[in-house]
Design an enzyme around this catalytic site. Structure first.
Site, short mmCIF file in Angstrom:
data_model
loop_
_atom_site.label_atom_id
_atom_site.label_comp_id
_atom_site.label_asym_id
_atom_site.label_seq_id
_atom_site.Cartn_x
_atom_site.Cartn_y
_atom_site.Cartn_z
N ARG A 40 4.35 17.50 -29.32
CA ARG A 40 3.31 18.15 -29.94
C ARG A 40 3.21 18.06 -31.56
NH1 ARG A 40 2.70 23.28 -32.36
NH2 ARG A 40 0.53 24.28 -32.16
N SER A 112 -3.38 25.61 -21.65
CA SER A 112 -3.04 26.94 -22.51
C SER A 112 -3.84 27.85 -22.04
CB SER A 112 -2.92 26.75 -23.96
OG SER A 112 -2.37 25.64 -24.23
N LYS A 141 3.17 28.47 -34.42
CA LYS A 141 1.71 27.93 -34.32
C LYS A 141 0.87 28.78 -35.12
CE LYS A 141 -2.16 28.18 -30.75
NZ LYS A 141 -2.56 26.98 -30.55
C1 LIG Z 1 2.31 26.22 -29.13
C2 LIG Z 1 2.32 27.61 -28.97
N1 LIG Z 1 1.13 28.30 -28.28
C3 LIG Z 1 1.33 29.52 -28.19
S1 LIG Z 1 2.64 29.96 -29.11
C4 LIG Z 1 3.14 28.46 -29.59
C5 LIG Z 1 4.35 28.35 -30.66
C6 LIG Z 1 5.57 28.52 -29.81
O1 LIG Z 1 6.61 28.34 -30.96
P1 LIG Z 1 8.16 29.33 -30.81
O2 LIG Z 1 8.70 28.94 -29.66
O3 LIG Z 1 8.87 28.69 -32.29
O4 LIG Z 1 7.48 30.74 -30.98
C1 LIG Z 2 -0.33 25.84 -26.86
C2 LIG Z 2 0.55 25.36 -25.75
C3 LIG Z 2 0.60 26.31 -24.62
N1 LIG Z 2 1.39 26.15 -23.48
C4 LIG Z 2 2.21 25.13 -23.50
C5 LIG Z 2 2.92 24.85 -22.28
F1 LIG Z 2 4.02 25.54 -22.49
F2 LIG Z 2 3.39 23.72 -22.28
F3 LIG Z 2 2.57 25.43 -21.34
N2 LIG Z 2 2.13 24.04 -24.49
C6 LIG Z 2 1.26 24.36 -25.60
N3 LIG Z 2 1.14 23.27 -26.59
#
Ligand SMILES: Cc1ncsc1CCOP(=O)(O)O
Ligand SMILES: C=C1C=NC(C(F)(F)F)=NC1=N
Ligand SMILES: [Mg+2]
Length: 217
Positions: A40, A112, A141
């Site tokens: 990502r 998502s 994020k």
């Molecule tokens: C990609 C994404 N989508 C929802 S939260 C998130 C970030 C998750 O990062 P972390 O595991 O460091 O909280």
């Molecule tokens: C925004 C996101 C939310 N969920 C996931 C996953 F964990 F792969 F399902 N990936 C992402 N990049």
């Protein structure tokens, strides 16, 4: 799709590792037992196209050596051309039905979702798994919405969503088991491994928490 692959689903881009080399972080995570990886490359400090492709190829090869599925976030062309094992898309991307038409049948498609409506729509569109979150507060994020908590997963199951689910957002060893207890098939996370002092140890610890007290370690 074998939902076992969703048990410990590590997500990373070059901008999630502090100053560490992403290939080294992924190698340690693979050695520590992650079951799936998502590339990502997004947000502040993300690589330009050319470097993104170079890194994607390298990370895919590392996953292949461990027979761990390699998933690409957002970029359908990259997923297809790198022959990734799957693609992950968000609410602002094309619907899964449209992406499915473009991808070889062997590729899994993750979506998502945050609300019940989004979950039902993604299931209707043919998603193979759902990423539900943010579970808890996260600063990884940049545009994360308000957390839905464990209740967010329980409600989807109560609503009859039977698709494989991973929780995502603010997950670490202290709360990973709760996510599965709430009805998810696994956890997905970035910083708990990508920013860990010892990514292999962090992955191993998470795996042991996810095996549950009943299963042998
Ligand atoms: C990609 C994404 N989508 C929802 S939260 C998130 C970030 C998750 O990062 P972390 O595991 O460091 O909280
Ligand atoms: C925004 C996101 C939310 N969920 C996931 C996953 F964990 F792969 F399902 N990936 C992402 N990049
Ligand atoms: Mg997206």
């Amino acid at each position: 799709m074998d939902k076992e692959m969703l048990k410990l689903y590590f997500i990373m881009g070059s901008n999630n590792t502090g100053d560490r080399n992403p290939e080294q972080v992924l190698q340690k995570a693979l050695q520590g037992g992650i079951t799936c990886f998502q590339f990502r490359e997004k947000g502040q400090g993300a690589l330009p196209e050319e470097e993104k492709w170079k890194l994607g190829r390298k990370l895919k090869a590392q996953c292949a050596a461990f027979h761990v599925p390699f998933i690409v976030n957002d970029d359908v062309d990259m997923a297809i051309r790198l022959e990734a094992d799957g693609i992950h898309i968000g609410q602002e991307d094309d619907p899964a039905s449209k992406v499915k038409e473009r991808c070889p049948a062997r590729m899994v498609i993750g979506v998502s979702v945050r609300t019940i409506e989004e979950a039902h729509q993604a299931a209707a569109d043919g998603a193979d798994y759902l990423g539900v979150g943010p579970m808890f507060a996260t600063d990884t994020k940049e545009d994360a919405k308000a957390p839905v908590g464990l209740e967010g997963i329980r409600r989807l199951r109560a609503e009859g969503i039977t698709l494989p689910i991973v929780g995502i957002g603010g997950i670490d060893a202290s709360n990973a088991a709760d996510i599965v207890e709430a009805g998810a098939d696994g956890v997905s996370l970035i910083s708990a491994i990508s920013l860990a002092d010892a990514p292999e140890k962090a992955a191993r610890e998470l795996r042991s928490r996810l095996n549950g007290p009943t299963e042998k370690q």
